[in-house]
Each structure stands twice: as C-alpha cells, then as structure tokens.
Design a protein around this motif. Structure first.
Motif, mmCIF file in Angstrom:
data_model
loop_
_atom_site.group_PDB
_atom_site.id
_atom_site.type_symbol
_atom_site.label_atom_id
_atom_site.label_comp_id
_atom_site.label_asym_id
_atom_site.label_seq_id
_atom_site.Cartn_x
_atom_site.Cartn_y
_atom_site.Cartn_z
ATOM 1 N N ALA A 398 37.279 14.493 55.664
ATOM 2 C CA ALA A 398 37.842 15.215 54.519
ATOM 3 C C ALA A 398 38.830 15.926 56.112
ATOM 4 O O ALA A 398 39.668 16.383 55.007
ATOM 5 C CB ALA A 398 37.178 16.349 54.373
ATOM 6 N N GLN A 399 38.422 16.561 56.859
ATOM 7 C CA GLN A 399 39.753 16.863 57.155
ATOM 8 C C GLN A 399 40.147 16.486 58.248
ATOM 9 O O GLN A 399 42.318 16.598 58.037
ATOM 10 C CB GLN A 399 38.599 17.495 58.926
ATOM 11 N N LEU A 400 40.084 14.768 58.159
ATOM 12 C CA LEU A 400 41.489 13.723 59.151
ATOM 13 C C LEU A 400 42.223 14.039 57.631
ATOM 14 O O LEU A 400 42.939 13.564 57.247
ATOM 15 C CB LEU A 400 40.666 12.898 58.925
ATOM 16 N N PHE A 401 41.501 13.492 56.298
ATOM 17 C CA PHE A 401 42.079 12.880 54.834
ATOM 18 C C PHE A 401 43.303 14.187 54.964
ATOM 19 O O PHE A 401 44.465 14.128 54.807
ATOM 20 C CB PHE A 401 41.868 12.922 54.147
ATOM 21 N N LEU A 431 39.491 18.135 47.877
ATOM 22 C CA LEU A 431 40.676 17.445 49.260
ATOM 23 C C LEU A 431 42.052 17.889 47.771
ATOM 24 O O LEU A 431 43.322 17.175 47.792
ATOM 25 C CB LEU A 431 40.852 16.391 49.570
ATOM 26 N N LYS A 432 42.147 17.697 46.203
ATOM 27 C CA LYS A 432 42.714 17.854 45.047
ATOM 28 C C LYS A 432 43.876 16.790 44.479
ATOM 29 O O LYS A 432 44.614 16.450 44.249
ATOM 30 C CB LYS A 432 43.397 19.116 44.924
ATOM 31 N N PHE A 433 42.525 15.109 44.617
ATOM 32 C CA PHE A 433 43.016 13.918 44.395
ATOM 33 C C PHE A 433 43.355 13.844 42.967
ATOM 34 O O PHE A 433 41.859 14.315 42.240
ATOM 35 C CB PHE A 433 42.948 12.916 44.820
ATOM 36 N N GLY A 434 43.541 13.953 42.450
ATOM 37 C CA GLY A 434 43.524 12.947 40.873
ATOM 38 C C GLY A 434 42.769 11.898 40.518
ATOM 39 O O GLY A 434 43.682 10.503 41.347
ATOM 40 N N PRO A 435 41.814 11.546 39.818
ATOM 41 C CA PRO A 435 41.382 10.095 39.627
ATOM 42 C C PRO A 435 42.784 9.344 38.501
ATOM 43 O O PRO A 435 42.987 9.857 37.810
ATOM 44 C CB PRO A 435 39.983 10.249 39.143
ATOM 45 N N GLY A 436 42.823 8.010 39.124
ATOM 46 C CA GLY A 436 43.347 6.737 37.971
ATOM 47 C C GLY A 436 42.416 6.691 36.859
ATOM 48 O O GLY A 436 40.733 6.481 36.674
#
Length: 462
Positions: A398-401, A431-436
C-alpha cells in the motif's frame, strides 16, 4: 471524421480497449478446406469499467470506449468459438489434477507459406517501425481511425514512443508488423501487430504471441479486411512455431480462465468532474472532494527513487521470483525487463526503494495512456496512469502504491487505475480507489487449464 463510425469489421485484440462485439478476440474464419484456422494472439490489457470513489461516481473512459458503433460481428457468438481450440462455455471446469495442454498442435512445417489473399487493390506490407516515416504513417492511422467513444468525446492518443515500446520488445519480428496498403497509392489503411512473450500457466511455460493495434480505416469496413488480417498474423505466428496465446476481453466469450476488475483513484477530481469523466456525489462539494483525495507532495518512503539501468539484474530477478507464486504470469529475461520497465519519458515510470548498502528491496511502476478530449479547449487531454508491475518485499505494498500515486499526481496525471489481481485487492479501498462495475476476462488460447482466481493472476498486459 468523428462522424464516421469507427467499427472494424471483426472483433480484435488491441491495447486500446476491452474486446467487445467488434473489438475482441480474433475472428479466425475456417480455412478453405473447412478446418479451423489457429488464431495465435495475445490481447493487450484493457482498462475496464466505471466505479465510484468515496467522493464521486466515476465513469471510466475505458467503459465509454468499449462501445463501438454498429457492431457488425458479435464475438459472443458461440458458433464461431466452437470452431476454435478453446473450451466451450458449458464444458466442466478442469480440476488441478486433470491433464493440461493444447487443444491442437499443428506442425510448423505444414503451415502454409503463402499469405492470405487480400481483396483486389490491396497488398500486404511489413512495417518497419524503426523508420520514422512508417512510424508516422501508423501513428496517423491509429489517431484518425482507432478507438473513440460513441459520443466522439474521447479518443486514445498513443504516442509514437508508446507504439515503439508496445510493439518492439526484444525478439520482435518485422513480419509480425502487418500492414495493408492501397496498391495504387501505397497508403497505409490497416495494421495488426504481434510480439513474442513467454507465458506460464499452472507451471507450464509456453511461447506465445501478443497481438495489438488491429486498426482498419473507417472507410474500408465493408472490405472485410480484419478477418483476413487475423488469419494472416495467425499464419505468420504459426510459421514460427507459436500456437498458444494469452489475452483479455471485456466481454465473456468461450471460455475465461479468470476474471479481474479495474479500480480507479482520482488524482485530479476537479478536472475529471469538469470534463464529465466523473461527478460529485450528493451532498459533496468540490472543495470537500479535493481535500479528501489530496495526496502528499512527495513520496514518503526513504530511499524511493527512479529505477536505473544498473538495477535491472536485481529487479528482474526480484520480479520473476515474485511472479512464481501465481498461476498465470509472464517470464522476463533481463533484456525484456529493461525494455518493459526501464523508465521512458512519457511512456513508463518505474521506481525502486534503495535500502542500506545500496540494495534494492522494492519496485513499483505505472505507464502512461492519455486520451484526447475532443473539442475541449480548456482540457484537451485526459492523462491516465495504469499500475504495472509492483514487488513489495521490505516496504508495504500500500505504501508503494501511495508513493507511485504521489509521483503520478506530481507529473500531472488525472487518474490512477489498477486491477484487483496479484496482491492488489486488499489495498483498493484503503487507498481510496473506486471499484469498476465491469469485469476483465482472462483467457488462454489453445490451452486446457483449470480456472484461476483473480488473486492468482500475475500477468499484466498493455
């Protein structure tokens, strides 16, 4: 030009979009004697679907662009796929202990040495992408005739350096850069390219081809060039002894071995909302959205730096070792690794973490695929970063992303996309991504194997 329908005559594999009813797995029609023609292809990885980040509902540009106008051939036609060396939809899934292997294995010595016959007035051409003139011809063909959404609002803009990167890895073959020219004018009107790759499926290593950028001039869709081109690139691959393939599709065709989903993380929410790529959720303001999605100004991991040529041996070994845990992945030698992952301005970005004593412990990468926003003077380009290969050993993934997204935002990217394969899925919401809401199907052509879960897939295709 945008008023003309941009729909090739047959489904095809490409780097632009998920194969749909016209942009999909190749239509390899039976040969003249009625025997099915082997299609040896690898689709590049499409970016699928819409999603919603915490502050917004996000519509992926890829979802818009996966809907070509007037689909003349439906790749979900199972009668067509019944002629191909792939499992049928109603075939029972193989178990891990069941035998694996090809459906068919033609003899390369018996593959026809004669090219497919083109309609009168056209001729085959093998493009030399090292030549600036021929590269410019291909760039123009793609720019004017490749994928755009039905509303003609967005169009992918593959740069010349990106095309060379995608189509000229080590071992590339001039004969696999297949063009069609008008005989009288020499004008390039169609293209289909293939590149070699070593693929591992359930421990079985095989030579495969990756097929990309099937593009037919809009005015020639009635000439049925696409099926002929697919059969010809198949023949040329078969001549080289290549009969297997890995590919992805945005639609379900016979028969997926695995599925993954794209997730989207906004880097520039204000711009995405202004261009109609996303919109505010109810009771959310622009300022609150921007604040919630704001990233730090600089990477936070000590020793985080851009990858250099001297890192290639260690990073290549690190990536190959990491990928061995998966059931579907690609093997890289050092030359291939350097080609695909050494930083290239405007194309691919790779960063490592250098620990004490100069030892590289981690790696993260993403590539650049922009789109032109048609008739938008304020925002002429949408810049999308796509997560590529990441190896996390000493640093949390997660830190790398997060550091990669910080860099991408600093470089002016608007959105960061990632698939929920490998070890990515547990990180997306954090990481506050939204799913497709679309699925990306993974396939293996001409190879029997059991199903593969998304977290067991290591392969990432452009």
């Amino acid at each position: 030009q945008s008023a003309e329908p941009n729909a090739p005559q047959a489904p095809h594999f490409n780097a632009a979009m998920p194969p749909t009813t016209t942009e999909a797995a190749g239509e390899a029609a039976p040969a003249a004697d009625g025997a099915p023609t082997t299609t040896t292809v690898v689709a590049a990885n499409p970016r699928v679907a819409a999603g919603s980040a915490d502050s917004m509902d996000m519509r992926s540009l890829k979802e818009l662009l996966q809907r070509p106008a007037e689909d003349p051939v439906d790749v979900r036609d199972h009668e067509f796929w019944a002629t191909q060396p792939v499992p049928k939809m109603d075939d029972p899934d193989l178990r891990p202990e069941d035998p694996r292997g090809p459906f068919s294995q033609p003899d390369p010595d018996k593959v026809s040495k004669e090219p497919q016959k083109l309609p009168a007035g056209f001729e085959w051409a093998s493009l030399n992408l090292e030549d600036e003139g021929e590269l410019s011809e291909l760039y123009t063909l793609l720019n004017e005739n490749y994928v755009e959404d039905n509303s003609a609002q967005f169009r992918f803009d593959y740069s010349k350096p990106f095309i060379r990167w995608a189509m000229m890895p080590p071992g590339w073959k001039s004969a696999w850069h297949l063009g069609v020219r008008v005989s009288s004018t020499r004008k390039l009107v169609s293209y289909l390219g293939a590149t070699p790759a070593d693929i591992v499926v359930y421990g079985d290593r095989m030579k495969a081809s990756e097929v990309n950028f099937l593009c037919v001039h809009k005015k020639l869709r009635d000439k049925r060039l696409a099926p002929v081109m697919i059969r010809e690139i198949t023949r040329r691959c078969n001549v080289e002894g290549v009969f297997q393939a890995a590919y992805t599709a945005g639609v379900v065709i016979p028969k997926p071995v695995g599925r993954a989903c794209y997730w989207h993380r906004s880097l520039n929410p204000k711009k995405l909302i202004e261009v109609g790529f996303s919109h505010l959720k109810p009771r959310m303001t622009m300022s609150r959205t921007i604040k919630m999605l704001k990233l730090p100004d600089a990477p936070e991991t000590p020793g985080f730096r851009e990858m250099r040529a001297e890192d290639v041996p260690q990073c290549c070994s690190m990536l190959n070792d990491y990928l061995k845990q998966y059931k579907y992945y690609q093997v890289f030698d050092e030359a291939e690794f350097a080609h695909w992952l050494l930083p290239r301005e405007g194309v691919v970005h790779t960063y490592v973490v250098e620990g004490p004593g100069g030892n590289v412990t981690d790696m993260v990468s993403f590539y650049n695929l922009p789109s032109t926003i048609i008739n938008n003077q304020k925002h002429p380009t949408l810049r999308a970063a796509y997560s590529y290969y990441t190896v996390a050993k000493a640093t949390p993934r997660a830190q790398l992303f997060n550091d990669a997204m910080i860099v991408a935002a600093g470089l002016g990217f608007d959105v960061f996309n990632a698939l929920d394969l490998q070890d990515n899925a547990p990180l997306m919401e954090e990481l506050k991504f939204g799913p497709g809401d679309g699925r990306l199907q993974y396939y293996v052509y001409n190879w029997r194997c059991p199903p593969i879960a998304n977290h067991e897939i290591g392969l990432i295709l452009l």
